[in-house]
Motif scaffolding. Structure first.
Motif, PDB file in Angstrom:
ATOM      1  N   LEU A  66      -7.450  40.152   8.536  1.00  0.00           N
ATOM      2  CA  LEU A  66      -6.170  40.099   9.233  1.00  0.00           C
ATOM      3  C   LEU A  66      -5.631  41.516   9.294  1.00  0.00           C
ATOM      4  N   PHE A  67      -5.516  42.069  10.508  1.00  0.00           N
ATOM      5  CA  PHE A  67      -4.969  43.420  10.677  1.00  0.00           C
ATOM      6  C   PHE A  67      -3.523  43.319  11.134  1.00  0.00           C
ATOM      7  N   ILE A  68      -2.606  43.891  10.329  1.00  0.00           N
ATOM      8  CA  ILE A  68      -1.166  43.785  10.590  1.00  0.00           C
ATOM      9  C   ILE A  68      -0.650  45.138  11.076  1.00  0.00           C
ATOM     10  N   HIS A  69      -0.025  45.141  12.226  1.00  0.00           N
ATOM     11  CA  HIS A  69       0.395  46.405  12.841  1.00  0.00           C
ATOM     12  C   HIS A  69       1.613  46.995  12.151  1.00  0.00           C
ATOM     13  N   GLY A  70       1.849  48.269  12.420  1.00  0.00           N
ATOM     14  CA  GLY A  70       2.998  48.990  11.901  1.00  0.00           C
ATOM     15  C   GLY A  70       4.120  49.092  12.916  1.00  0.00           C
ATOM     16  N   GLY A  71       5.030  50.042  12.666  1.00  0.00           N
ATOM     17  CA  GLY A  71       6.234  50.218  13.469  1.00  0.00           C
ATOM     18  C   GLY A  71       7.489  50.071  12.647  1.00  0.00           C
ATOM     19  N   TYR A  72       7.371  50.254  11.321  1.00  0.00           N
ATOM     20  CA  TYR A  72       8.503  50.146  10.405  1.00  0.00           C
ATOM     21  C   TYR A  72       9.223  48.813  10.552  1.00  0.00           C
ATOM     22  N   TRP A  73       8.461  47.741  10.793  1.00  0.00           N
ATOM     23  CA  TRP A  73       8.994  46.380  10.925  1.00  0.00           C
ATOM     24  C   TRP A  73       9.975  46.259  12.096  1.00  0.00           C
ATOM     25  N   GLN A  74      10.047  47.288  12.967  1.00  0.00           N
ATOM     26  CA  GLN A  74      11.076  47.337  14.002  1.00  0.00           C
ATOM     27  C   GLN A  74      10.535  47.656  15.387  1.00  0.00           C
ATOM     28  N   ALA A  75       9.220  47.786  15.528  1.00  0.00           N
ATOM     29  CA  ALA A  75       8.663  48.190  16.824  1.00  0.00           C
ATOM     30  C   ALA A  75       7.226  47.705  16.947  1.00  0.00           C
ATOM     31  N   LEU A  76       6.740  47.702  18.202  1.00  0.00           N
ATOM     32  CA  LEU A  76       5.341  47.442  18.559  1.00  0.00           C
ATOM     33  C   LEU A  76       4.989  45.958  18.412  1.00  0.00           C
ATOM     34  N   ASP A  77       3.769  45.630  18.808  1.00  0.00           N
ATOM     35  CA  ASP A  77       3.245  44.280  18.700  1.00  0.00           C
ATOM     36  C   ASP A  77       1.724  44.361  18.732  1.00  0.00           C
ATOM     37  N   ARG A  78       1.083  43.210  18.709  1.00  0.00           N
ATOM     38  CA  ARG A  78      -0.375  43.183  18.579  1.00  0.00           C
ATOM     39  C   ARG A  78      -1.088  43.819  19.759  1.00  0.00           C
ATOM     40  N   SER A  79      -0.437  43.888  20.925  1.00  0.00           N
ATOM     41  CA  SER A  79      -1.114  44.366  22.132  1.00  0.00           C
ATOM     42  C   SER A  79      -1.496  45.842  22.048  1.00  0.00           C
ATOM     43  N   PHE A  80      -0.935  46.580  21.090  1.00  0.00           N
ATOM     44  CA  PHE A  80      -1.263  47.993  20.924  1.00  0.00           C
ATOM     45  C   PHE A  80      -2.491  48.213  20.040  1.00  0.00           C
ATOM     46  N   PHE A  81      -3.012  47.162  19.403  1.00  0.00           N
ATOM     47  CA  PHE A  81      -3.946  47.377  18.300  1.00  0.00           C
ATOM     48  C   PHE A  81      -5.236  46.571  18.390  1.00  0.00           C
ATOM     49  N   SER A  82      -5.494  45.918  19.503  1.00  0.00           N
ATOM     50  CA  SER A  82      -6.691  45.079  19.604  1.00  0.00           C
ATOM     51  C   SER A  82      -7.964  45.849  19.271  1.00  0.00           C
ATOM     52  N   HIS A  83      -8.056  47.097  19.723  1.00  0.00           N
ATOM     53  CA  HIS A  83      -9.282  47.878  19.554  1.00  0.00           C
ATOM     54  C   HIS A  83      -9.546  48.256  18.107  1.00  0.00           C
ATOM     55  N   HIS A 135      -1.377  48.718   8.826  1.00  0.00           N
ATOM     56  CA  HIS A 135      -0.969  50.110   8.939  1.00  0.00           C
ATOM     57  C   HIS A 135       0.533  50.233   8.780  1.00  0.00           C
ATOM     58  N   SER A 136       0.996  51.146   7.931  1.00  0.00           N
ATOM     59  CA  SER A 136       2.412  51.468   7.769  1.00  0.00           C
ATOM     60  C   SER A 136       3.171  50.226   7.293  1.00  0.00           C
ATOM     61  N   ALA A 137       4.077  49.665   8.098  1.00  0.00           N
ATOM     62  CA  ALA A 137       4.716  48.407   7.717  1.00  0.00           C
ATOM     63  C   ALA A 137       3.667  47.335   7.440  1.00  0.00           C
ATOM     64  N   GLY A 138       2.577  47.372   8.186  1.00  0.00           N
ATOM     65  CA  GLY A 138       1.486  46.425   7.944  1.00  0.00           C
ATOM     66  C   GLY A 138       0.818  46.635   6.602  1.00  0.00           C
ATOM     67  N   GLY A 139       0.834  47.862   6.086  1.00  0.00           N
ATOM     68  CA  GLY A 139       0.325  48.101   4.746  1.00  0.00           C
ATOM     69  C   GLY A 139       1.211  47.454   3.698  1.00  0.00           C
ATOM     70  N   HIS A 140       2.522  47.548   3.881  1.00  0.00           N
ATOM     71  CA  HIS A 140       3.454  46.853   2.994  1.00  0.00           C
ATOM     72  C   HIS A 140       3.207  45.351   3.033  1.00  0.00           C
TER      73      HIS A 140
END
Length: 269
Positions: A66-83, A135-140
């Motif tokens: 399960l890969f969880i994206h970052g953005g400090y819990w305040q930005a972005l979504d899964r569409s930036f990270f598929s690759h 990554h980032s927030a996703g690391g938390h």
């Protein structure tokens, strides 16, 4: 210490808009060409409670991350990270990439509950335990999933439903964020921030490898080092990598980070 300067990664890396635009472009191209993909799987009722699942081939019988994206819990979504799934897919590991709701529209506790629901969906679909990475927030959030008492949610769940973690440039102590512009959007009291800080939670005794960019701020380097030591895991600083470039190797089959992540996922049963 200037905590704003330590944690404001966009200010520290002025070229971040171009990097993020590249993520969005590369992710869209990857989704368009990867045949064994199931997009927009709901793990909850909300519009953003969806994940994309990329498999190495047909069927469900694959180790899963399960890969969880970052953005400090305040930005972005899964569409930036598929690759970011590409590297592990080449090693025979399926990868799920979820979106989640964002602060301040929801609380950080709500986001954590959403990621628990995503991990639970994957377990129920596949019968497998899960490697969490992010990554980032996703690391938390990766670390918080590792610390979850899954049997408190349902007695028949495995205690180690999320059985290993590979956080990348994570934030494991939230209290230093509170006086910054990043912390303002989280709307956390000091006690809440500490309770949501994996650095201060009991170590779950699971495999952990924490990664950070060697060119990141002293606070990110310290948090990664201190957290890994507290939880009995290992830590790695990637030479020359900043907060945004540190995840690039996940998209590269055969990279050291990809091999490490795949080996951890393959060891999960």
């Amino acid at each position: 210490m200037d905590l704003q300067a330590e944690y404001d990664n966009r200010a520290r890396v002025p070229e971040n808009p171009a990097i993020i635009a590249d993520w969005q472009r590369d992710a869209a191209a990857f989704r368009a060409q990867w045949a064994a993909a199931e997009l927009g799987i709901p793990y909850g009722a909300g519009e953003r409670e969806r994940l994309d699942l990329f498999r190495p081939g047909p069927g469900e019988d694959w180790p899963i991350a399960l890969f969880i994206h970052g953005g400090y819990w305040q930005a972005l979504d899964r569409s930036f990270f598929s690759h970011m799934a590409r590297g592990m897919l080449a090693e025979g590991v399926a990868v799920a990439v979820p979106s989640y709701d964002l602060c301040p529209q929801v609380t950080l506790a709500t986001i954590l509950d959403q990621m628990r629901a995503a991990a639970l969906l994957l377990h129920r679909r596949t019968g497998r335990r899960v490697l969490a990475t992010g990554h980032s927030a996703g690391g938390h959030l990766t670390a918080m999933l590792m610390a979850t008492d899954w049997r408190a949610l349902a007695p028949r769940l495995p205690a180690d439903l999320v059985a290993a973690g590979l956080p990348i440039s994570g934030v494991f102590e939230l209290e230093p964020l509170l006086p910054t512009t990043i912390g303002a959007g989280l709307r956390l009291a000091s006690a809440e921030a500490r309770a949501m800080s994996p650095r201060w939670l009991p170590a779950p005794g699971l495999p952990l490898h924490a990664v950070v960019g060697g060119a990141e701020s002293g606070e990110f380097l310290r948090q990664t080092r201190d957290f890994a030591a507290a939880w009995g895991g290992t830590a790695e600083a990637v030479p020359g990598a900043n907060h945004f470039t540190v995840i690039a190797p996940l998209s590269e089959p055969g990279s050291p980070l990809t091999r490490r992540a795949a080996a951890m996922a393959l060891a999960v049963r």
